[in-house]
Design a protein around this motif. Sequence first.
Motif, PDB file in Angstrom:
ATOM      1  N   GLU A  90      21.822  29.384  -1.714  1.00  0.00           N
ATOM      2  CA  GLU A  90      21.463  30.601  -0.978  1.00  0.00           C
ATOM      3  C   GLU A  90      19.948  30.664  -0.776  1.00  0.00           C
ATOM      4  N   LYS A  91      19.211  30.329  -1.823  1.00  0.00           N
ATOM      5  CA  LYS A  91      17.747  30.366  -1.760  1.00  0.00           C
ATOM      6  C   LYS A  91      17.226  29.417  -0.671  1.00  0.00           C
ATOM      7  N   SER A  92      17.928  28.316  -0.472  1.00  0.00           N
ATOM      8  CA  SER A  92      17.559  27.357   0.574  1.00  0.00           C
ATOM      9  C   SER A  92      18.042  27.790   1.950  1.00  0.00           C
ATOM     10  N   GLY A  93      18.892  28.831   1.983  1.00  0.00           N
ATOM     11  CA  GLY A  93      19.421  29.307   3.252  1.00  0.00           C
ATOM     12  C   GLY A  93      20.630  28.537   3.741  1.00  0.00           C
ATOM     13  N   TRP A  94      21.241  27.732   2.873  1.00  0.00           N
ATOM     14  CA  TRP A  94      22.354  26.878   3.287  1.00  0.00           C
ATOM     15  C   TRP A  94      23.718  27.518   3.061  1.00  0.00           C
ATOM     16  N   VAL A  95      23.778  28.495   2.188  1.00  0.00           N
ATOM     17  CA  VAL A  95      25.034  29.178   1.858  1.00  0.00           C
ATOM     18  C   VAL A  95      24.732  30.658   1.712  1.00  0.00           C
ATOM     19  N   ARG A  96      25.717  31.481   1.998  1.00  0.00           N
ATOM     20  CA  ARG A  96      25.612  32.907   1.692  1.00  0.00           C
ATOM     21  C   ARG A  96      26.932  33.333   1.052  1.00  0.00           C
ATOM     22  N   ARG A  97      26.852  34.389   0.278  1.00  0.00           N
ATOM     23  CA  ARG A  97      28.067  34.953  -0.336  1.00  0.00           C
ATOM     24  C   ARG A  97      28.488  36.170   0.450  1.00  0.00           C
ATOM     25  N   GLU A  98      29.799  36.335   0.546  1.00  0.00           N
ATOM     26  CA  GLU A  98      30.369  37.522   1.174  1.00  0.00           C
ATOM     27  C   GLU A  98      31.492  38.026   0.295  1.00  0.00           C
ATOM     28  N   ASP A  99      31.683  39.334   0.292  1.00  0.00           N
ATOM     29  CA  ASP A  99      32.821  39.889  -0.437  1.00  0.00           C
ATOM     30  C   ASP A  99      34.104  39.401   0.211  1.00  0.00           C
ATOM     31  N   ALA A 109      32.079  31.878  -0.642  1.00  0.00           N
ATOM     32  CA  ALA A 109      30.858  31.144  -0.314  1.00  0.00           C
ATOM     33  C   ALA A 109      31.026  30.699   1.128  1.00  0.00           C
ATOM     34  N   VAL A 110      30.004  30.941   1.934  1.00  0.00           N
ATOM     35  CA  VAL A 110      30.049  30.635   3.358  1.00  0.00           C
ATOM     36  C   VAL A 110      28.906  29.686   3.700  1.00  0.00           C
ATOM     37  N   LEU A 111      29.231  28.588   4.360  1.00  0.00           N
ATOM     38  CA  LEU A 111      28.216  27.646   4.803  1.00  0.00           C
ATOM     39  C   LEU A 111      27.508  28.222   6.022  1.00  0.00           C
ATOM     40  N   THR A 112      26.192  28.338   5.956  1.00  0.00           N
ATOM     41  CA  THR A 112      25.427  28.862   7.081  1.00  0.00           C
ATOM     42  C   THR A 112      25.221  27.741   8.110  1.00  0.00           C
ATOM     43  N   GLN A 113      24.778  28.122   9.290  1.00  0.00           N
ATOM     44  CA  GLN A 113      24.473  27.117  10.307  1.00  0.00           C
ATOM     45  C   GLN A 113      23.355  26.195   9.830  1.00  0.00           C
ATOM     46  N   GLU A 114      22.384  26.772   9.136  1.00  0.00           N
ATOM     47  CA  GLU A 114      21.291  25.975   8.570  1.00  0.00           C
ATOM     48  C   GLU A 114      21.827  24.974   7.544  1.00  0.00           C
ATOM     49  N   GLY A 115      22.784  25.404   6.729  1.00  0.00           N
ATOM     50  CA  GLY A 115      23.409  24.510   5.755  1.00  0.00           C
ATOM     51  C   GLY A 115      24.204  23.409   6.431  1.00  0.00           C
ATOM     52  N   TYR A 116      24.893  23.780   7.500  1.00  0.00           N
ATOM     53  CA  TYR A 116      25.665  22.791   8.255  1.00  0.00           C
ATOM     54  C   TYR A 116      24.729  21.740   8.855  1.00  0.00           C
ATOM     55  N   GLU A 117      23.599  22.186   9.375  1.00  0.00           N
ATOM     56  CA  GLU A 117      22.629  21.259   9.963  1.00  0.00           C
ATOM     57  C   GLU A 117      22.025  20.350   8.889  1.00  0.00           C
ATOM     58  N   MET A 118      21.746  20.890   7.714  1.00  0.00           N
ATOM     59  CA  MET A 118      21.232  20.073   6.613  1.00  0.00           C
ATOM     60  C   MET A 118      22.259  19.007   6.239  1.00  0.00           C
ATOM     61  N   LEU A 119      23.506  19.408   6.166  1.00  0.00           N
ATOM     62  CA  LEU A 119      24.581  18.471   5.845  1.00  0.00           C
ATOM     63  C   LEU A 119      24.682  17.392   6.920  1.00  0.00           C
ATOM     64  N   ARG A 120      24.610  17.792   8.172  1.00  0.00           N
ATOM     65  CA  ARG A 120      24.693  16.846   9.298  1.00  0.00           C
ATOM     66  C   ARG A 120      23.536  15.843   9.248  1.00  0.00           C
ATOM     67  N   ARG A 121      22.339  16.304   8.898  1.00  0.00           N
ATOM     68  CA  ARG A 121      21.176  15.418   8.811  1.00  0.00           C
ATOM     69  C   ARG A 121      21.240  14.486   7.602  1.00  0.00           C
ATOM     70  N   SER A 122      21.785  14.964   6.486  1.00  0.00           N
ATOM     71  CA  SER A 122      21.789  14.164   5.262  1.00  0.00           C
ATOM     72  C   SER A 122      23.010  13.253   5.129  1.00  0.00           C
ATOM     73  N   ALA A 123      24.060  13.505   5.881  1.00  0.00           N
ATOM     74  CA  ALA A 123      25.293  12.710   5.765  1.00  0.00           C
ATOM     75  C   ALA A 123      25.095  11.220   6.055  1.00  0.00           C
ATOM     76  N   PRO A 124      24.365  10.837   7.116  1.00  0.00           N
ATOM     77  CA  PRO A 124      24.214   9.395   7.374  1.00  0.00           C
ATOM     78  C   PRO A 124      23.567   8.641   6.212  1.00  0.00           C
ATOM     79  N   GLY A 125      22.525   9.192   5.613  1.00  0.00           N
ATOM     80  CA  GLY A 125      21.881   8.541   4.472  1.00  0.00           C
ATOM     81  C   GLY A 125      22.796   8.476   3.267  1.00  0.00           C
ATOM     82  N   HIS A 126      23.577   9.546   3.072  1.00  0.00           N
ATOM     83  CA  HIS A 126      24.477   9.575   1.927  1.00  0.00           C
ATOM     84  C   HIS A 126      25.593   8.547   2.082  1.00  0.00           C
ATOM     85  N   VAL A 127      26.201   8.506   3.250  1.00  0.00           N
ATOM     86  CA  VAL A 127      27.297   7.544   3.448  1.00  0.00           C
ATOM     87  C   VAL A 127      26.758   6.118   3.357  1.00  0.00           C
TER      88      VAL A 127
END
Length: 170
Positions: A90-99, A109-127
């Motif tokens: 949440e502090k990084s802006g990648w996830v938010r909590r909702e009731d 736990a909800v993935l934010t658009q910013e979190g989705y973009e971080m995941l999209r950018r980091s996935a190629p290096g991780h794989v």
Amino acid sequence: MEYMTTASTGGPRWLTDEEQRVWRAYLHATTLLEDHLDRQLQRDAGMPHIYYGLLVQLAQAPRRQLRMTELARNAKITRSRLSHAVARLEKSGWVRREDCPSDKRGQNAVLTQEGYEMLRRSAPGHVSAVRQAMFDRLTPEQVRTLGEIMQVMAAGLQPEGTDADLPWLR
């Protein structure tokens, strides 16, 4: 140390020399693999491997959200450890909590658009790191065999019932 068998003494059934060799090789390899993936994700995305796994789960979930209890269960971590991880995400802006609309005590736990973009950018290096560390070193037959072995182990270790004493249920 002298090893005794269950049949002759009623004591522990010690590992054979071959089983001991395989067990130690397994522990060594999995520790090195987890460290390798952690270092790659810390360097490239500023997060540990466990956080990356949480983002992947959320990205694959309907509407990019999961109940916190389900996320903990899927990640095989305690709810308190998950809560800490989600707070960092949440502090990084990648996830938010909702009731949770169906249960006022629960949270999603909800993935934010910013979190989705971080995941999209980091996935190629991780794989690439996963492929280099594991799959590029194995033959197709070894990959199939390893997959079968892991499925057998997981099936034997996955307790049934809701009363099991599992960390992610606490």
